[in-house]
Enzyme design. Structure first.
Site, PDB file in Angstrom:
ATOM      1  N   HIS A 123     -14.544 -25.640   5.282  1.00 17.29           N
ATOM      2  CA  HIS A 123     -15.851 -26.181   4.882  1.00 17.29           C
ATOM      3  C   HIS A 123     -15.874 -26.251   3.350  1.00 17.29           C
ATOM      4  O   HIS A 123     -15.236 -25.427   2.679  1.00 17.29           O
ATOM      5  CB  HIS A 123     -16.922 -25.208   5.385  1.00 17.29           C
ATOM      6  CG  HIS A 123     -18.332 -25.663   5.211  1.00 17.29           C
ATOM      7  ND1 HIS A 123     -18.993 -25.596   4.006  1.00 17.29           N
ATOM      8  CD2 HIS A 123     -19.212 -26.177   6.093  1.00 17.29           C
ATOM      9  CE1 HIS A 123     -20.224 -26.042   4.165  1.00 17.29           C
ATOM     10  NE2 HIS A 123     -20.388 -26.409   5.420  1.00 17.29           N
ATOM     11  N   ASP A 200     -14.468 -16.529   5.878  1.00 17.77           N
ATOM     12  CA  ASP A 200     -15.780 -17.172   5.915  1.00 17.77           C
ATOM     13  C   ASP A 200     -16.261 -17.080   7.365  1.00 17.77           C
ATOM     14  O   ASP A 200     -15.740 -17.770   8.246  1.00 17.77           O
ATOM     15  CB  ASP A 200     -15.620 -18.624   5.443  1.00 17.77           C
ATOM     16  CG  ASP A 200     -16.819 -19.503   5.780  1.00 17.77           C
ATOM     17  OD1 ASP A 200     -17.740 -19.034   6.467  1.00 17.77           O
ATOM     18  OD2 ASP A 200     -16.816 -20.675   5.354  1.00 17.77           O
ATOM     19  N   GLN A 203     -19.403 -19.445  10.989  1.00 21.42           N
ATOM     20  CA  GLN A 203     -19.421 -19.866  12.396  1.00 21.42           C
ATOM     21  C   GLN A 203     -19.071 -18.735  13.350  1.00 21.42           C
ATOM     22  O   GLN A 203     -19.537 -18.730  14.494  1.00 21.42           O
ATOM     23  CB  GLN A 203     -18.427 -21.028  12.623  1.00 21.42           C
ATOM     24  CG  GLN A 203     -18.799 -22.301  11.922  1.00 21.42           C
ATOM     25  CD  GLN A 203     -20.116 -22.892  12.415  1.00 21.42           C
ATOM     26  OE1 GLN A 203     -20.554 -22.655  13.542  1.00 21.42           O
ATOM     27  NE2 GLN A 203     -20.769 -23.652  11.566  1.00 21.42           N
ATOM     28  N   LYS A 226     -27.588 -19.313  11.225  1.00 22.26           N
ATOM     29  CA  LYS A 226     -26.740 -19.766  12.344  1.00 22.26           C
ATOM     30  C   LYS A 226     -26.677 -18.713  13.444  1.00 22.26           C
ATOM     31  O   LYS A 226     -26.073 -18.921  14.477  1.00 22.26           O
ATOM     32  CB  LYS A 226     -25.325 -20.058  11.845  1.00 22.26           C
ATOM     33  CG  LYS A 226     -25.252 -21.246  10.877  1.00 22.26           C
ATOM     34  CD  LYS A 226     -23.819 -21.531  10.498  1.00 22.26           C
ATOM     35  CE  LYS A 226     -23.695 -22.333   9.239  1.00 22.26           C
ATOM     36  NZ  LYS A 226     -23.879 -23.774   9.427  1.00 22.26           N
ATOM     37  N   CYS A 365     -19.217 -31.509   6.125  1.00 21.88           N
ATOM     38  CA  CYS A 365     -18.833 -30.780   4.907  1.00 21.88           C
ATOM     39  C   CYS A 365     -17.373 -30.356   4.984  1.00 21.88           C
ATOM     40  O   CYS A 365     -17.020 -29.236   4.586  1.00 21.88           O
ATOM     41  CB  CYS A 365     -19.719 -29.557   4.673  1.00 21.88           C
ATOM     42  SG  CYS A 365     -21.444 -29.947   4.533  1.00 21.88           S
TER      43      CYS A 365
HETATM   44  N1  PMP Z   1     -18.678 -22.217   6.130  1.00 23.12           N
HETATM   45  C1  PMP Z   1     -18.688 -22.709   7.363  1.00 23.12           C
HETATM   46  C2  PMP Z   1     -17.467 -22.553   8.228  1.00 23.12           C
HETATM   47  C3  PMP Z   1     -19.833 -23.354   7.842  1.00 23.12           C
HETATM   48  O1  PMP Z   1     -19.856 -23.854   9.070  1.00 23.12           O
HETATM   49  C4  PMP Z   1     -20.962 -23.463   7.003  1.00 23.12           C
HETATM   50  C5  PMP Z   1     -22.226 -24.171   7.469  1.00 23.12           C
HETATM   51  N2  PMP Z   1     -22.013 -25.397   8.082  1.00 23.12           N
HETATM   52  C6  PMP Z   1     -20.897 -22.915   5.723  1.00 23.12           C
HETATM   53  C7  PMP Z   1     -19.745 -22.298   5.321  1.00 23.12           C
HETATM   54  C8  PMP Z   1     -22.052 -22.969   4.782  1.00 23.12           C
HETATM   55  O2  PMP Z   1     -23.133 -22.307   5.341  1.00 23.12           O
HETATM   56  P1  PMP Z   1     -24.556 -22.371   4.608  1.00 23.12           P
HETATM   57  O3  PMP Z   1     -24.914 -23.819   4.530  1.00 23.12           O
HETATM   58  O4  PMP Z   1     -25.435 -21.598   5.517  1.00 23.12           O
HETATM   59  O5  PMP Z   1     -24.364 -21.753   3.279  1.00 23.12           O
END
Ligand code: PMP
Length: 410
Positions: A123, A200, A203, A226, A365
């Site tokens: 991401h 990270d 998920q 999430k 993203c």
């Molecule tokens: N890392 C991963 C693997 C994600 O799926 C996401 C959210 N789509 C993020 C980071 C960023 O999360 P946030 O927008 O809550 O900061």
């Protein structure tokens, strides 16, 4: 024991909504999950009964708010099996947590020629902060290739590792492919090379039982929104000795020991990294979300995600004209990226919305991954414990109908 998704749905008032005259089928959980009454009520109760600023006043409400806030830190620590609560830092979300590591640890510890290893499925939250660090320090970013099965190519990883490697930073679960990456083995290899390991968990934390000690990572990040929590509360866990060696990321109230006009010294963790008034209500409600998920059982949640995914994939595979991405197997969570050949994923998402089905469409993203897959974007369905097999049936039926509708214009 299998969980009862129909009973659990009763905790989520929003799931009773109609969208475009149809019952809502919420398959956009990887973007953000819905919130149970238990979490929303915790927030309301806090605001109605206990709100005051934390760590400041000597009055009853401030003490009460501080106790609730610190109890939430303890709940989150238990949720990820952190060895001590003070190594859990509240952030707004995963993005802020990743930036905190990159700025605070990265800017301090990396120099020209040092290497940061990520991978092609990351991401942007685990890519862009490293760009900032690389630009300032001269460190170099390398990426692990994906195999044909969409899993990390571990041979490529080992070839990238060297004594120049200082950081390995990989998502515990990919937000596009649903793959659960082998964090424990990555961490062992990273440590053997003398690097730190960051996972990270945006998920994974909502769906998989997380044990930061067993994973053997140095840092772990997550987003509350999430995992049934509110927006505005996430967390960074780090090994206490690493956190204690890091300079603050933001300066201001709460994070200091002493301040003079020309100098200041800093508080111990966790306060050192929580400058200013935090998202108190959100953090407390995130603690309630961790309790709620634990009351269902993380193993049962993951099992349900996997069963829905296996079932959905079996059915989707029978549809001609569909491209599916991601591996099959036990290392796959409840995320299904797909494309209907010749149809833009935004059109797919709009057609599904007409039938009450919420999915995501776009690059998620993860632009380097899209390039790696040779696509501009994909549609993505993502499940949680409140989703049912009947919802998957409806989803497959509407995907087939959408494919047939657009086939007329091909
Ligand atoms: N890392 C991963 C693997 C994600 O799926 C996401 C959210 N789509 C993020 C980071 C960023 O999360 P946030 O927008 O809550 O900061």
């Amino acid at each position: 024991m299998p969980l009862d998704s129909l009973r659990l749905r009763q905790d989520f008032p929003i799931l009773a909504r109609q969208i475009n005259g149809k019952p809502l089928i919420y398959f956009d959980n990887a973007a953000s999950s819905q919130k149970p009454k238990q979490v929303v009520e915790t927030m309301l109760h806090y605001y109605y009964h206990s709100h005051a600023n934390v760590h400041r006043g000597a009055h009853t409400l401030s003490v009460e708010a501080t106790d609730l806030y610190e109890a939430a830190r303890g709940k989150l620590a238990r949720f990820i099996n952190a060895p001590e609560a003070e190594s859990v830092i509240f952030t707004r979300n995963t993005t802020e947590a990743m930036n905190l590591i990159a700025y605070s640890w990265g800017m301090e510890n990396l120099k020209a020629g040092d290497e940061i290893i990520i991978d092609y499925a990351e991401h942007h939250a685990n890519i862009v902060p490293w760009h900032f660090v690389a630009a300032k320090t001269g460190a170099v970013i390398k990426a692990i290739k994906l195999g044909r099965d969409f899993r990390l190519d571990m041979t490529d990883f080992e070839a990238l590792l060297s004594k120049r490697t200082r950081v390995v930073s990989v998502a515990h679960m990919s937000n596009v492919l649903g793959v659960i990456h082998p964090i424990k083995s990555l961490a062992q290899k990273a440590h053997d090379a003398g690097a730190i390991m960051i996972a990270d968990g945006a998920q994974a934390a909502p769906h998989v039982k997380v044990d930061v000690q067993d994973l053997g990572v140095d840092f772990y990040t997550l987003s509350g929104h999430k995992m049934c929590g509110p927006t505005g509360a996430g967390a960074l866990w780090g090994k206490a000795e690493l956190l204690r060696g890091m300079p603050p990321f933001l300066g201001g109230g709460e994070m200091i020991r002493k301040v003079a006009i020309d100098t200041s010294s800093y508080a111990d963790i966790p306060n050192r990294f929580e400058a200013g008034t935090p998202n108190i209500a959100e953090a407390i409600a995130l603690g309630a979300a961790a309790d709620y998920l634990e009351s269902i059982g993380m193993d049962a949640i993951f099992e349900h995600d996997q069963e829905l995914t296996r079932y959905a994939l079996e059915r989707l595979k029978t549809l001609e004209g569909l491209e599916l991405y991601g591996p099959e197997g036990d290392d796959r969570g409840g995320i299904i990226p797909f494309n209907i050949k010749g149809v833009h994923p935004h059109d797919v998402a709009t057609a599904l919305d007409q039938e009450g089905i919420a999915i995501r469409a776009g690059h998620h993203c993860a632009q380097p991954l899209m390039k790696h897959l040779g696509v501009q974007s994909t549609a993505r369905a993502s499940f949680y414990f409140y989703n049912s097999f009947a919802e998957v049936d409806k989803f497959v039926e509407v995907v087939a109908k959408t494919r047939d509708f657009f086939a007329q214009f091909a």
